[in-house]
Scaffold this motif. Structure first.
Motif, PDB file in Angstrom:
ATOM      1  N   TYR A  65      -6.149 -13.055  42.338  1.00 10.52           N
ATOM      2  CA  TYR A  65      -6.870 -14.010  41.497  1.00 10.52           C
ATOM      3  C   TYR A  65      -8.099 -13.391  40.838  1.00 10.52           C
ATOM      4  O   TYR A  65      -8.559 -13.864  39.795  1.00 10.52           O
ATOM      5  CB  TYR A  65      -7.214 -15.259  42.305  1.00 10.52           C
ATOM      6  CG  TYR A  65      -5.980 -16.117  42.463  1.00 10.52           C
ATOM      7  CD1 TYR A  65      -5.702 -17.112  41.541  1.00 10.52           C
ATOM      8  CD2 TYR A  65      -5.060 -15.872  43.468  1.00 10.52           C
ATOM      9  CE1 TYR A  65      -4.554 -17.876  41.636  1.00 10.52           C
ATOM     10  CE2 TYR A  65      -3.898 -16.614  43.569  1.00 10.52           C
ATOM     11  CZ  TYR A  65      -3.649 -17.613  42.656  1.00 10.52           C
ATOM     12  OH  TYR A  65      -2.508 -18.351  42.734  1.00 10.52           O
ATOM     13  N   SER A  79      -7.931 -10.257  39.771  1.00 12.77           N
ATOM     14  CA  SER A  79      -7.313  -9.437  38.724  1.00 12.77           C
ATOM     15  C   SER A  79      -6.724 -10.350  37.645  1.00 12.77           C
ATOM     16  O   SER A  79      -7.002 -11.551  37.609  1.00 12.77           O
ATOM     17  CB  SER A  79      -6.260  -8.538  39.371  1.00 12.77           C
ATOM     18  OG  SER A  79      -5.704  -7.659  38.412  1.00 12.77           O
ATOM     19  N   LEU A 134      -8.629 -14.848  31.187  1.00 10.04           N
ATOM     20  CA  LEU A 134      -8.461 -13.682  32.069  1.00 10.04           C
ATOM     21  C   LEU A 134      -8.935 -14.022  33.479  1.00 10.04           C
ATOM     22  O   LEU A 134      -8.274 -13.689  34.474  1.00 10.04           O
ATOM     23  CB  LEU A 134      -9.238 -12.484  31.522  1.00 10.04           C
ATOM     24  CG  LEU A 134      -8.624 -11.798  30.297  1.00 10.04           C
ATOM     25  CD1 LEU A 134      -9.581 -10.768  29.710  1.00 10.04           C
ATOM     26  CD2 LEU A 134      -7.303 -11.124  30.675  1.00 10.04           C
ATOM     27  N   ALA A 135     -10.089 -14.657  33.570  1.00 10.44           N
ATOM     28  CA  ALA A 135     -10.624 -15.009  34.885  1.00 10.44           C
ATOM     29  C   ALA A 135      -9.662 -15.947  35.607  1.00 10.44           C
ATOM     30  O   ALA A 135      -9.409 -15.808  36.815  1.00 10.44           O
ATOM     31  CB  ALA A 135     -11.992 -15.666  34.731  1.00 10.44           C
ATOM     32  N   SER A 183      -6.463 -16.261  35.196  1.00  6.96           N
ATOM     33  CA  SER A 183      -5.111 -15.741  35.411  1.00  6.96           C
ATOM     34  C   SER A 183      -5.050 -14.891  36.674  1.00  6.96           C
ATOM     35  O   SER A 183      -6.064 -14.416  37.158  1.00  6.96           O
ATOM     36  CB  SER A 183      -4.676 -14.913  34.205  1.00  6.96           C
ATOM     37  OG  SER A 183      -5.345 -13.675  34.196  1.00  6.96           O
TER      38      SER A 183
HETATM   39 NA    NA Z   1      -8.244 -13.630  37.338  1.00  4.44          NA
END
Ligand code: NA
Ligand SMILES: Nc1ncnc2c1ncn2[C@@H]1O[C@H](COP(=O)(O)O)[C@@H](O)[C@H]1O
Ligand SMILES: Nc1ncnc2c1ncn2[C@@H]1O[C@H](COP(=O)(O)O)[C@@H](O)[C@H]1O
Ligand SMILES: Nc1ncnc2c1ncn2[C@@H]1O[C@H](COP(=O)(O)O)[C@@H](O)[C@H]1O
Ligand code: NA
Ligand code: NA
Lengths: 103, 324, 324, 324, 103, 103
Positions: free
Chosen positions: C104, C106, C270-271, C273
């Motif tokens: 989480y 990454s 992004l955070a 994903s």
């Molecule tokens: Na993430």
């Protein structure tokens, strides 16, 4: 290191029948098995090759299961039935393993 | 005549011929299975999407429904004809005949695509729903074949077989999932949503087809080299006349149902074509005793090349003749 | 609302849904691993190149540097949050929780790509450097997770492990090499040098993405079918609320750093994903006792579908709201 | 000079460098073999088709025939030179030297393609028949090498070897079949028939080449890491000066035969390039005792990178200088 | 033809751990080994299939090494450690080879 | 179920020589064999990996044949010749099969 005797069942089988063989093994209580792809083969007068046939109908796989003799024996009857219909051969050999309780 | 020549000198036919010749000359070259399978998925997505987008643009008319009906009937009935023909004219046994018959009731999507090109080249506009008809024709033939085989006592439950496995193989194989799925996607997204994916699915289509047909030629050639010994003259002849019989049946049906010429030509092609991926897989599960060397050599080695070269121009002519 | 619907009816979501449904219906269809891996390399090359070309066209401003800082901080910190959340709300043990937490922190590059499409569709122009931020966010989370796990005494040197093998796996895996490498190539060649490769890397991109998402749907569906038994309700809920927590953290940071709305939306995505290729591989090396069934089912089976459908429109709204 | 720089910053060279560096840094990333082989088939189809289409548009002049003659002579003669050079300047034994010599008489199609781009970039228009010349140059070198090795008594019939298997491997390998086959297809269909396949075979070509060269870089880097210990300084030097000797021979021949500058540049490149797919396979059959680590490291690890970067601009200059 | 007794070690192992097993074998002085890809498998209650999981995290391989018993014994301790952490099983069997000096 | 003793020949061989080995086996009267792809390997000081080398020159395969001892013995001489030139090793083991007439 102390090793223990178990048996190794190897079924060379047409890919389409691999799930059926798997169900037979699971039903017989085998603790696990692994299926390997084959690339080519010869039997009787015909040959097959994986990349050479777009239908992939004649692809074979090799199923390996390390198990107790009792479980393999339990599976053999049904496997004979399977191999009466499906293309394939099987063999059993004696092997040694490290942790006998795993099988 | 000139159209037949056009067909024969189209790049896809020439690449098929290249593969066929290379295999017959015993070249060892192959297209890796994983790559070819990826291309096949691409082709089915592209066909499904295009069909779905076209369907979204056109209302579902009575003719569409009639085409579906015709496809289903043909797929159910043609295996019967094929079975009888094989039993009468060749030495192939009952189970092998039933398995082979299933192939002839089902369809070849590549033959369909090649015919679509030819049909469009003469200015006819076949409907997008023909893709759905193609998908629907994949399956019924298998049912007929199983009934034929069970009469011979050939069907019984092999050890380890499972309730539903054959159903899943037949109804949820890659070709049905991708073709029908992409059709629905195309139908939902419509022409506008389709636009950004067109460079990949439309512009590249012809080229990918060339590459795929090279591989089909290699497969067909190798099938012929390995399998022809299993076939007597009667069987080989069957692989050549059966598509004509199927085309005849389909023509009659198209005429009765007053389908348009383009749709008729494609439906005739579908009827005349034989499966070489989905049905063989299903037969390995349902009739494992039937010999793949027979049904594959017939459908991929004999009928597919015949249809691709001589069949399609003929089916187009038939479609134009019987079409409304 | 209408944008959420647009998202849900885009071809990539529909093909993902198709794969998911096919897998849940127990279809046997697959996309060959070799082909899917090839497509993944293509996608990362295309993303990297585009990002690099854009970066070449724009000066490296302070905002760019702030975005990198934010990405690195988030990747380091979010695993801590995820770890605590998992330990509090599920029965997952310490090592499994640490391994899951790494996923989480990454990122998922496909989620990033899908968000980019949506962000551009509303007229925002996110910077090319976000691709580099994505690449930079892959790794720090793994370090945090290893620290968390080593507290639990879970890390020790497995027989045959080698100095540097984990480093190579983490810093030189395909995704980092291709993404960062292509970014640098794009940055060197600039718009002009990029031109001849555009038909392949830009025009075909959407279509390839459809094909890839079909495969992701198949993977996610199969992961769910196999793995859901390993997850209690707490864990599944985690897979749904954790992206929102991450998005919250990221939003706050974007606001503080005054990122532009498009960049903010992508950084939030992004955070939110979670990784499902690079981090699982690293975890097999670093924490082999953690169970893949848990972390893969969470990230690929629960969080990825959630983000793709409901998450992205939300993250876009958040980005527009906090963006400068 | 500026052209050399242009070459070095072209995307294909940069992706090659990326792969090379990743492999040297011991990244584990790979392009799956099945996917790479599929791309190779694509590239050869594209090159063959383009060459054939161009040949269809231009009459077969005397110059064309002279180019073929030059190619055949070079492929026969260069292995002799290479063999003597290796024996004189390195410790490589007779059989290994013969096998390596075969590689240098044969050709690298990727080097040819890269050179074509550079040659066209300076406004020269090399003839489509050069593709056919390339195909023709693949084989003769193998014959020379076998004669050299048989003098050393190295050739005998290995158990299980079959009349004709080597012939099939050499004359009907994938590269010959696809290259020559596509050339003939292109020649038959001509510019008009080529049109519908252009988005796939022409527009996408540069991009696919980038992806393929990434993989070639990975292969070259790994070959170097594994194989350099097998090579003494003399052998490595050979990998660098042999292409120059070959280029010298070819230049002289081009001058004598009055080839045009573009054609000359490509023929010189072909002469200077070394095979790394077709010839190694043939050598495993014909000279199994020759060590692949030697000939592959030389041709793929040393000569290919040299040609791609420094060689091609030089060969272009030589072509312009000797060309008519 | 005279054959000589050697042993065959077969490790069914997760792909990500194959390099580690390789290092153990090299360290134990095994003269060579070959790694085969697996296609699918079953163990306990879970199954995996190569093409079915984009992460490829559960891919297995089969490592085969023909070697002297002494070298295999030297490797077994470390392999037990490896298989305590990584997914896999191993077995050893007796085989005959042609040129004993090769192993 | 009654099982019968047969032998299992396993040849680990460079892919380019697989057809030659196949011809040797066919010539010796072996009733069938199956070729499996390998993924990677180590021998002496060098390693190879399938996806890592575009020339694929160092790819190995594993050929498995279940057969009578007599047929295997008939093949061994020629296989020794083959393995003198080509990269590879072989081993033979004893296995049990169900239908001995098949082999
Ligand atoms: Na993430
Ligand atoms: N004795 C055998 N040993 C190993 N594989 C075999 C054997 N017999 C048959 N096979 C495999 O099974 C396939 C089909 O055999 P057949 O049905 O005899 O044509 C062959 O192509 C081989 O891949
Ligand atoms: N007894 C066995 N024989 C062969 N393969 C096995 C056996 N047990 C486990 N495996 C393989 O190891 C994988 C993981 O096993 P498990 O950790 O028990 O789920 C399985 O999917 C099989 O591929
Ligand atoms: N003892 C062995 N057991 C299993 N595979 C082996 C063995 N020796 C060699 N090999 C295989 O043969 C290949 C070439 O071996 P070599 O010629 O010794 O480098 C290796 O990379 C392995 O794949
Ligand atoms: Na039909
Ligand atoms: Na050359």
């Amino acid at each position: 290191m102390k090793l223990y005797e178990k048996h190794r069942l190897e079924i060379i089988l047409e890919r389409m029948a691999a799930d059926r063989a798997g169900r037979v093994l699971e039903g017989a209580g085998v603790s696990g098995y692994t299926v390997l792809p084959a690339l080519a083969g010869y039997g009787g007068s015909t040959k097959w090759r994986r990349d050479a046939d777009i239908s992939a109908t004649r692809d074979m796989v090799v199923i390996v299961a390390i198990a107790d003799r009792a479980e393999i024996d339990a599976a053999l009857d049904q496997l004979q039935d399977l191999l009466a219909d499906h293309i394939g051969v099987l063999n059993v050999s004696t092997v040694q393993v490290m942790r006998p309780d795993l099988f | 005549m000139s159209m037949a020549l056009d067909t024969l000198t189209s790049p896809i036919i020439l690449f098929f011929a290249l593969g066929l010749l290379a295999a017959l000359a015993r070249s060892e070259m192959t297209v890796p299975e994983a790559f070819a399978k990826g291309l096949a998925i691409y082709l089915m997505m592209a066909i499904g999407l295009k069909g779905g987008v076209e369907m979204a643009a056109n209302p579902l008319t009575g003719e569409v429904i009639r085409a579906f009906g015709a496809g289903i009937v043909l797929s159910f009935v043609l295996p019967l004809v094929a079975f009888m023909a094989l039993r009468l004219t060749s030495k192939i046994d009952r189970v092998d005949a039933a398995a082979s018959a299933a192939h002839y009731g089902s369809i070849s999507i590549v033959t369909f695509v090649a015919a679509t090109e030819v049909v469009q080249a003469v200015g006819l506009m076949p409907g997008g729903h023909l893709v759905a008809v193609a998908a629907v024709m994949e399956t019924p033939a298998i049912i007929t074949a199983l009934l034929l085989a069970s009469q011979a006592g050939a069907r019984k439950n092999v050890a380890g077989s499972q309730q539903g496995e054959l159903f899943r193989e037949v109804m949820l194989n890659a070709s049905v999932v991708v073709l029908v799925g992409a059709l629905i996607v195309g139908w939902i997204i419509g022409p506008e949503g389709f636009e950004p994916t067109k460079p990949f699915f439309v512009a590249s289509f012809q080229g990918v087809l060339c590459l795929f047909l090279l591989d089909m030629g290699l497969s067909a050639g190798r099938g012929l080299r390995q399998g022809w010994r299993q076939l007597d003259a009667g069987a080989v002849t069957f692989g050549l006349y059966m598509p004509l019989i199927s085309a005849g049946f389909a023509s009659a049906l198209c005429w009765v149902l007053a389908l348009q010429p383009g749709d008729a030509a494609l439906l005739i092609t579908l009827a005349a074509s034989a499966s070489y991926i989905a049905v063989p897989a299903a037969m390995r599960l349902a009739l494992p005793r039937a010999k793949p060397a027979i049904y594959l050599t017939l459908s991929l080695g004999v009928t597919f090349p015949f249809n691709l070269t001589f069949g399609i121009p003929l089916y187009l002519a038939m479609g134009q003749w019987v079409g409304a």
